[in-house]
Structures are given as structure tokens and as C-alpha cells.
Design a protein around this motif. Sequence first.
Motif, PDB file in Angstrom:
ATOM      1  N   GLU A 127      14.021 -62.481 -34.175  1.00 38.06           N
ATOM      2  CA  GLU A 127      14.604 -62.195 -35.478  1.00 38.06           C
ATOM      3  C   GLU A 127      14.279 -63.291 -36.481  1.00 38.06           C
ATOM      4  O   GLU A 127      14.030 -64.437 -36.115  1.00 38.06           O
ATOM      5  N   SER A 128      14.315 -62.913 -37.747  1.00 39.43           N
ATOM      6  CA  SER A 128      14.110 -63.905 -38.800  1.00 39.43           C
ATOM      7  C   SER A 128      15.318 -64.832 -38.869  1.00 39.43           C
ATOM      8  O   SER A 128      16.412 -64.498 -38.407  1.00 39.43           O
ATOM      9  N   ILE A 129      15.106 -65.999 -39.439  1.00 45.66           N
ATOM     10  CA  ILE A 129      16.158 -67.007 -39.569  1.00 45.66           C
ATOM     11  C   ILE A 129      16.325 -67.342 -41.041  1.00 45.66           C
ATOM     12  O   ILE A 129      15.333 -67.558 -41.754  1.00 45.66           O
ATOM     13  N   LEU A 134      16.142 -71.109 -47.293  1.00 43.87           N
ATOM     14  CA  LEU A 134      14.969 -71.079 -46.438  1.00 43.87           C
ATOM     15  C   LEU A 134      15.021 -69.847 -45.540  1.00 43.87           C
ATOM     16  O   LEU A 134      16.010 -69.601 -44.856  1.00 43.87           O
ATOM     17  N   TRP A 135      13.923 -69.066 -45.543  1.00 47.29           N
ATOM     18  CA  TRP A 135      13.826 -67.853 -44.734  1.00 47.29           C
ATOM     19  C   TRP A 135      12.549 -67.915 -43.920  1.00 47.29           C
ATOM     20  O   TRP A 135      11.475 -68.223 -44.441  1.00 47.29           O
ATOM     21  N   ILE A 136      12.646 -67.624 -42.611  1.00 49.12           N
ATOM     22  CA  ILE A 136      11.504 -67.722 -41.702  1.00 49.12           C
ATOM     23  C   ILE A 136      11.463 -66.464 -40.848  1.00 49.12           C
ATOM     24  O   ILE A 136      12.455 -66.108 -40.204  1.00 49.12           O
ATOM     25  N   PRO A 138       9.311 -64.893 -37.728  1.00 52.92           N
ATOM     26  CA  PRO A 138       8.258 -65.120 -36.737  1.00 52.92           C
ATOM     27  C   PRO A 138       7.357 -63.916 -36.522  1.00 52.92           C
ATOM     28  O   PRO A 138       6.234 -64.055 -36.048  1.00 52.92           O
ATOM     29  N   ARG A 139       7.841 -62.714 -36.850  1.00 59.05           N
ATOM     30  CA  ARG A 139       7.016 -61.523 -36.635  1.00 59.05           C
ATOM     31  C   ARG A 139       5.872 -61.459 -37.636  1.00 59.05           C
ATOM     32  O   ARG A 139       4.736 -61.166 -37.283  1.00 59.05           O
ATOM     33  N   SER A 140       6.158 -61.747 -38.893  1.00 61.12           N
ATOM     34  CA  SER A 140       5.106 -61.723 -39.916  1.00 61.12           C
ATOM     35  C   SER A 140       4.484 -63.092 -40.133  1.00 61.12           C
ATOM     36  O   SER A 140       3.515 -63.221 -40.884  1.00 61.12           O
ATOM     37  N   ARG A 141       5.047 -64.114 -39.462  1.00 62.12           N
ATOM     38  CA  ARG A 141       4.579 -65.499 -39.636  1.00 62.12           C
ATOM     39  C   ARG A 141       4.676 -65.907 -41.099  1.00 62.12           C
ATOM     40  O   ARG A 141       3.815 -66.591 -41.638  1.00 62.12           O
ATOM     41  N   GLU A 142       5.763 -65.526 -41.750  1.00 62.90           N
ATOM     42  CA  GLU A 142       5.985 -65.874 -43.150  1.00 62.90           C
ATOM     43  C   GLU A 142       7.226 -66.744 -43.276  1.00 62.90           C
ATOM     44  O   GLU A 142       8.192 -66.579 -42.528  1.00 62.90           O
ATOM     45  N   ALA A 143       7.198 -67.647 -44.247  1.00 60.61           N
ATOM     46  CA  ALA A 143       8.362 -68.478 -44.565  1.00 60.61           C
ATOM     47  C   ALA A 143       8.477 -68.562 -46.075  1.00 60.61           C
ATOM     48  O   ALA A 143       7.460 -68.646 -46.784  1.00 60.61           O
ATOM     49  N   ARG A 144       9.701 -68.540 -46.560  1.00 63.76           N
ATOM     50  CA  ARG A 144       9.951 -68.619 -47.998  1.00 63.76           C
ATOM     51  C   ARG A 144      11.040 -69.640 -48.275  1.00 63.76           C
ATOM     52  O   ARG A 144      11.981 -69.786 -47.493  1.00 63.76           O
TER      53      ARG A 144
END
Length: 240
Positions: A127-129, A134-136, A138-144
Motif C-alpha cells: 500500500e501507499s504511505i 509526503l506520499w509514496i 511502491p506500486r507505481s514507484r512514485e513519490a510526491r
Amino acid sequence: MAQLLLIEDDPQLRTALTRSLTELGHAVATAAGAMPGLHSAVDAAPDLIILDLGLPDVDGTEMLRMLRGVSDVPVIVATARDDENEIIRVLNTGADDYVVKPFTARQIDARVRAVLRRSPGNAGTDESITIESLWIDPRSREARLADRPLDLSPKEFDLLYYLASNAGSVVSKRQLLTEVWGAPYGGADKTVDVHVAWLRRKLGESAQSPRFLRTVRGVGIKLVAPDAAEPAGPTSREPS
């Protein structure tokens, strides 16, 4: 079974490592030089490349730079060069891991598996964190950060996600080397320090004014929500 490309000019080491990695469950293609290796990387699209730096035609660092212009395939540099400046330069060029000779096939295997576990195609269903702004994912390998995309290298993303997965807990450098770099037998602490420094800059903070990343001197590092981060004091100096 991982499809590996081993770029190594030493025929004895190339043969021995190919045999051992095959016995450990990988499919291994080889190249004895940078340019043949670059062509194989583009044509065969391996899952991961193991790259020596001291190649006879083009230096491995230059080959890595050319590769990064056309591919984001994970690369583990395996070389006799142990100069700290060289290690930093190669990691900055785009290597995912750096191993100094001599090493065993089992050590390389552990690092290969660790890098591949964290590659974009193997993120699984984690799941995303979200930690404040800060948003991460792991499925899309994206962080904002505050809805702005963070331009992270693969290893910077792995480091950020691991720290965020253990938010509020102090993680030691040894633990990071094992879990993020796949180095269960130890590694260079400087590798962690360098990546933490790069990650700080991209998070808009510094060692003197930390927000998310806080070092507990002599213990490790932890990721916290900025509001929960106590002001840095003289006993909690951080790596720059």
C-alpha cells in the motif's frame, strides 16, 4: 528466474561467476567489453546488469552513463575500485549498488535479489504511505511532496520507502545496508550517508534544518512527520 547480464573482461572470473549464479537459479548472459555489453543490454533487455568498471574498450562508468540514456535496468557495479570518490561518482551516475572485489557469488546473489525485489516490476501489492505532505506509492514507484512529484533515483526511492515503512523507528545503517542494498555481510556506511544527503535535498531539507529525516547519532536514522521532529541540538548532528 532472473535474466542477468554479466559484463566482465576477466575470463576466469566471468566463467566462475556465471557458473555459480546459474547454480543459484539465474540465467546469465555475458559480455567481455562495454560496447558489446551495451548492445546486449538494449537488445536482450535483461532484468539486471552486473558491471565491472575496468573494461578494455570503454570505462564502465562511461558505459553506465550511456546505458542510463536509454534504459533504467538495475545495475550492480562489481569492481576492484574501492576509492570513496569513485563509489560516489558511480552511484551518482546511476548504479543501484556497488560491490568491491573480492566477493562471493552468494553475496552477489543476495544483492541481485534485493535490488530486483525493489525494482518497478516487483513492487507487489504494498500500500501507499502518506506522512503529512509526503506520499509514496511502491506500486507505481512514485513519490510526491505537497503534490509535487519527487525525482528520485531507484535507490533513493527504495531508501525513502523503507524509512517511511518504519516511520518513527530508528533504523541503523547496518539494517539499511542489509534491507535496501542487499548487503547482509556489511558494506560501506558512506553509501548510506551519500544517499541520505541526496534524499534530503530532494525533500527540501538539510542536515542543519531537518524535516522528515532525523539522525540519532551513533544509532541510525528515522523518518518522522515534520511536526513531530524535535529541533536539532548539538548532540544530534546529522550527515550533510
